[in-house]
Motif scaffolding. Structure first.
Motif, mmCIF file in Angstrom:
data_model
loop_
_atom_site.group_PDB
_atom_site.id
_atom_site.type_symbol
_atom_site.label_atom_id
_atom_site.label_comp_id
_atom_site.label_asym_id
_atom_site.label_seq_id
_atom_site.Cartn_x
_atom_site.Cartn_y
_atom_site.Cartn_z
ATOM 1 N N ALA A 17 -45.438 50.652 -67.816
ATOM 2 C CA ALA A 17 -45.021 50.622 -69.293
ATOM 3 C C ALA A 17 -43.751 51.300 -69.300
ATOM 4 O O ALA A 17 -42.725 51.013 -70.321
ATOM 5 N N ALA A 18 -43.221 52.389 -68.660
ATOM 6 C CA ALA A 18 -42.105 53.324 -68.607
ATOM 7 C C ALA A 18 -41.017 52.290 -68.407
ATOM 8 O O ALA A 18 -39.933 52.333 -68.792
ATOM 9 N N THR A 19 -41.084 51.577 -67.313
ATOM 10 C CA THR A 19 -40.225 50.727 -66.931
ATOM 11 C C THR A 19 -39.710 49.418 -68.276
ATOM 12 O O THR A 19 -38.635 49.433 -68.459
ATOM 13 N N HIS A 20 -40.699 49.099 -68.827
ATOM 14 C CA HIS A 20 -40.289 48.218 -69.975
ATOM 15 C C HIS A 20 -39.509 48.783 -71.109
ATOM 16 O O HIS A 20 -38.800 48.538 -71.900
ATOM 17 N N PHE A 21 -40.228 50.075 -71.486
ATOM 18 C CA PHE A 21 -39.506 50.930 -72.576
ATOM 19 C C PHE A 21 -38.172 51.424 -72.253
ATOM 20 O O PHE A 21 -37.419 51.449 -73.150
ATOM 21 N N PHE A 22 -37.815 51.604 -70.953
ATOM 22 C CA PHE A 22 -36.615 51.984 -70.698
ATOM 23 C C PHE A 22 -35.646 50.795 -70.736
ATOM 24 O O PHE A 22 -34.446 50.971 -71.009
ATOM 25 N N GLU A 23 -35.970 49.716 -70.169
ATOM 26 C CA GLU A 23 -35.264 48.639 -70.336
ATOM 27 C C GLU A 23 -35.018 48.116 -71.817
ATOM 28 O O GLU A 23 -33.733 47.735 -71.833
ATOM 29 N N ASN A 24 -35.888 48.232 -72.623
ATOM 30 C CA ASN A 24 -35.792 47.834 -74.066
ATOM 31 C C ASN A 24 -34.762 48.895 -74.676
ATOM 32 O O ASN A 24 -33.710 48.564 -75.470
ATOM 33 N N TYR A 25 -34.868 50.263 -74.255
ATOM 34 C CA TYR A 25 -34.007 51.134 -74.734
ATOM 35 C C TYR A 25 -32.581 50.871 -74.520
ATOM 36 O O TYR A 25 -31.258 51.089 -74.929
ATOM 37 N N GLN A 26 -32.423 50.741 -73.159
ATOM 38 C CA GLN A 26 -30.877 50.584 -72.367
ATOM 39 C C GLN A 26 -30.386 49.238 -72.886
ATOM 40 O O GLN A 26 -29.036 49.102 -72.751
#
Length: 324
Positions: free
Chosen positions: A254-263
Motif C-alpha cells: 500500500a505504501a508503494t502505491h501511495f508514494f507513487e501517487n503523491y510523487q
C-alpha cells in the motif's frame, strides 16, 4: 422712478420699464448658466438609474414586482405626489428622491447577491460531501517541497494490460482459485457503461473495493491505472489501489502505491490523501520516522486541507505517533 447708471460716457438714466427689462435679462442669463449643469446632473442620474435597472433584471430575471419595481424613474411613477405635486417641490428634492430610490435598489441587489453566494456555497459543500472530496481544493494548494523517503520495497502491479476482465473480476492470482460463491458475488458487481471507458474502469474498481473484494479491486484498479495514465481519475485510482492493499492487510505494498501517487503529481486531487495514507501505512509497519515525515510534509504542503476536509484524519494520525 428712474434709475441712474454711471458709465464712462456719463450718467445714463433708465426708466422703470427699462429696469424691468434689465432684470429680466439678468434672470435669463442666470437660467442659461444653471441649465447646462442641471441637465448634466439629470443625465448622469438617469444613466445610473438605467444601469441599476439592467443589473436588477439580471439578478431578478422576469421582472417580478415582489422583489422590485420594474422602473424607478420619477416620470414613470404615478402617485399622489406626481399627480398633485406639492408647491415646495424643487429640483433638489427631486434629485434627493431619485438618489433614495437608487440606494434602495443597491441595497436590494446587495442582499440578493449575498443570498446567491450563500446558496452556491451550500450547494458546493453538498457536492463535496457526495463526491467524497473536492479535487479543486487540493489543486489550489501549493505543491509541497519536502522529500518523502521511498518505501523499502516495491511491488509489481498485480495486473497487466493483457489481463482479461473475467480474470480481473474473479480474483484469480495463480495460487488459489476463488470459491464459486465468491465468483458469483463478484459477477454481481455491475460494471457501468457511461461512454467514458476510463471512468467506467475506475468506477468498477471502486465498486469492488467498496464491496470488500480487495484482491479483485487491486487487479481492476491496477488495470485502470496502466491503461489510462493521463485520465482525470488516475489520481483517484492510484490512491484507491493503495487503500485496497492497506485494507487487505498489506501496508508495505500500500505504501508503494501511495508514494507513487503523491510523487506523480503533488497538486493532484488525491495526492494529499495518499500522503496521509502513506503515514498510516508507515505506522502499521512500525516506521515512526517515515510516518512523521509524511505528516510534516502534509501539514506544510496542504495547510487548507489540514483544517478542512482531511482534518479529522490528520489529527487522528498525529495522535497515534510521537513526532517530537
Amino acid at each position: 422712478m428712474a434709475m441712474k447708471w454711471k458709465s464712462a460716457g456719463g450718467a445714463v438714466t433708465i426708466g422703470t420699464r427699462g429696469r424691468n427689462t434689465f432684470a429680466g435679462a439678468i434672470g435669463v442669463a442666470l437660467v442659461l448658466v444653471a441649465t447646462p449643469a442641471a441637465a448634466q446632473s439629470d443625465a448622469r442620474l438617469t444613466r445610473l438609474e438605467q444601469q441599476i435597472n439592467a443589473l436588477q433584471r439580471a439578478v431578478f430575471p422576469g421582472g417580478d414586482e415582489r422583489f422590485f419595481q420594474p422602473e424607478i424613474t420619477p416620470e414613470a411613477r404615478v402617485d399622489s405626489q406626481t399627480v398633485n405635486p406639492p408647491a415646495t417641490t424643487t429640483a433638489l428634492t427631486d434629485v434627493l428622491a431619485r438618489l433614495d430610490a437608487m440606494e434602495t435598489q443597491l441595497a436590494r441587489l446587495t442582499a440578493a447577491t449575498e443570498v446567491n453566494q450563500n446558496a452556491l456555497a451550500t450547494l458546493e459543500a453538498r457536492l463535496v460531501n457526495l463526491e467524497g472530496g473536492s479535487p479543486d481544493l487540493a489543486a489550489a494548494t501549493p505543491a509541497p517541497t519536502g522529500t518523502i523517503p521511498v518505501p523499502d520495497e516495491r511491488v509489481e502491479l498485480p495486473a497487466s494490460s493483457n489481463t482479461s476482465q473475467a480474470q480481473a473480476s474473479s480474483g484469480t492470482n495463480g495460487a488459489t482459485a476463488p470459491s464459486p460463491e465468491r465468483v458469483a458475488a463478484v459477477q454481481a458487481i455491475v460494471k457501468p457503461a457511461t461512454g467514458d471507458a476510463g471512468d467506467d474502469e475506475y468506477t468498477y474498481g471502486f465498486r469492488l473495493w467498496d464491496a470488500g473484494f480487495y484482491p479483485e479491486a487491486q487487479q481492476q484498479l491496477a488495470l485502470f491505472v496502466e491503461r489510462y495514465p493521463n485520465h482525470s481519475r488516475t489520481t483517484y485510482g492510484r490512491n484507491l489501489l493503495g487503500r485496497a492493499f492497506l485494507d487487505a492487510g498489506d501496508p508495505r505494498s500500500a505504501a508503494t502505491h501511495f508514494f507513487e501517487n503523491y510523487q506523480a503529481d503533488k497538486r493532484a486531487a488525491r495526492a494529499p490523501d495518499s500522503l496521509l495514507y502513506l503515514s498510516q501505512s508507515m505506522i502499521a509497519l512500525g516506521d515512526t520516522r517515515r510516518a512523521c515525515i509524511a505528516l510534516a510534509e502534509f501539514g506544510d504542503g496542504y495547510p487548507a486541507l489540514a483544517v478542512g476536509r482531511l482534518q479529522s484524519m490528520y489529527d487522528g494520525l498525529r495522535g497515534r505517533v510521537d513526532c517530537d
